[in-house]
Design an enzyme around this catalytic site. Structure first.
Site, PDB file in Angstrom:
ATOM      1  N   GLU A   8       0.828  -1.207   0.000  1.00  0.00           N
ATOM      2  CA  GLU A   8       0.000   0.000   0.000  1.00  0.00           C
ATOM      3  C   GLU A   8       0.864   1.259   0.000  1.00  0.00           C
ATOM      4  O   GLU A   8       2.100   1.197   0.029  1.00  0.00           O
ATOM      5  CB  GLU A   8      -0.957  -0.058   1.194  1.00  0.00           C
ATOM      6  CG  GLU A   8      -1.892  -1.257   1.064  1.00  0.00           C
ATOM      7  CD  GLU A   8      -2.917  -1.369   2.178  1.00  0.00           C
ATOM      8  OE1 GLU A   8      -2.783  -0.676   3.214  1.00  0.00           O
ATOM      9  OE2 GLU A   8      -3.863  -2.174   1.997  1.00  0.00           O
ATOM     10  N   GLU A  60      -1.614  -9.592  -6.387  1.00  0.00           N
ATOM     11  CA  GLU A  60      -1.513 -10.212  -7.713  1.00  0.00           C
ATOM     12  C   GLU A  60      -0.619  -9.391  -8.647  1.00  0.00           C
ATOM     13  O   GLU A  60      -0.004  -9.941  -9.559  1.00  0.00           O
ATOM     14  CB  GLU A  60      -2.913 -10.383  -8.319  1.00  0.00           C
ATOM     15  CG  GLU A  60      -3.813 -11.363  -7.557  1.00  0.00           C
ATOM     16  CD  GLU A  60      -4.577 -10.722  -6.400  1.00  0.00           C
ATOM     17  OE1 GLU A  60      -4.166  -9.648  -5.927  1.00  0.00           O
ATOM     18  OE2 GLU A  60      -5.577 -11.314  -5.982  1.00  0.00           O
TER      19      GLU A  60
HETATM   20  N1  THU Z   1      -6.119  -6.779  -2.258  1.00  0.00           N
HETATM   21  C1  THU Z   1      -5.247  -7.580  -2.928  1.00  0.00           C
HETATM   22  O1  THU Z   1      -4.030  -7.520  -2.697  1.00  0.00           O
HETATM   23  N2  THU Z   1      -5.749  -8.443  -3.842  1.00  0.00           N
HETATM   24  C2  THU Z   1      -7.077  -8.622  -4.113  1.00  0.00           C
HETATM   25  O2  THU Z   1      -7.419  -9.375  -5.013  1.00  0.00           O
HETATM   26  C3  THU Z   1      -8.075  -7.943  -3.288  1.00  0.00           C
HETATM   27  C4  THU Z   1      -7.566  -6.789  -2.499  1.00  0.00           C
HETATM   28  C5  THU Z   1      -5.577  -5.816  -1.290  1.00  0.00           C
HETATM   29  C6  THU Z   1      -5.635  -4.386  -1.745  1.00  0.00           C
HETATM   30  C7  THU Z   1      -5.559  -3.652  -0.418  1.00  0.00           C
HETATM   31  O3  THU Z   1      -4.189  -3.498  -0.057  1.00  0.00           O
HETATM   32  C8  THU Z   1      -6.226  -4.605   0.563  1.00  0.00           C
HETATM   33  O4  THU Z   1      -6.296  -5.863  -0.085  1.00  0.00           O
HETATM   34  C9  THU Z   1      -7.636  -4.190   0.971  1.00  0.00           C
HETATM   35  O5  THU Z   1      -8.433  -3.958  -0.140  1.00  0.00           O
END
Ligand code: THU
Length: 132
Positions: A47, A58
């Site tokens: 993030e 991903e």
């Molecule tokens: N997130 C992922 O890394 N992959 C996904 O397929 C769904 C969401 C992450 C993005 C963010 O850092 C956190 O999960 C909450 O949405």
């Protein structure tokens, strides 16, 4: 036909999930995938203080796939902080489709499902006349 060690993929996804940088959502995600040559590639979410710039797990996996030699994705496991199977977001389905196509298997609580179920009638390289 390459054999899929789902337990190992699950373990690798949990291991990389523990390295997540997710201080804003506090929602660590890990993903691991088997490549046609037997490699396992992984990714975790990263993030940013500028919230919209956060990278899904991903995205990291696809980056690692290409950086480590490419190939096609065969099977993937995505997990949350409890190690529970997580459904990939829509954008990530598209990212993974590019490198695994309709046959890429995704572990779900009901067992493996092909990408064609997760992202039906997907737009992809072939629509642009490209064979990946
Ligand atoms: N997130 C992922 O890394 N992959 C996904 O397929 C769904 C969401 C992450 C993005 C963010 O850092 C956190 O999960 C909450 O949405």
């Amino acid at each position: 036909m390459i054999s899929i060690d789902w337990e190992l993929l699950h373990q690798e996804a949990k291991t990389i999930m523990a390295r997540s940088y997710s201080p804003y959502s506090k929602f660590p995600v890990g993903v691991a995938a088997l490549v046609t040559d037997g490699r396992i590639v992984t990714g975790t979410n990263v993030e940013n203080a500028s919230y919209g710039l956060g990278l899904c797990a991903e995205c990291g996996l696809v980056s690692n796939l290409i950086a480590s030699g490419g190939g096609r994705l065969v099977a993937a496991v995505c997990v949350d902080s409890n190690g529970a199977f997580l459904s990939p977001c829509g954008r990530c389905r598209q990212l993974l489709f590019e490198h695994g196509g309709n046959d890429l298997l995704f572990m779900t609580p009901d067992g493996p499902l092909p990408m064609s179920n997760l992202l039906p009638w997907a737009f992809g390289p072939e629509d642009l006349g490209i064979t990946p």
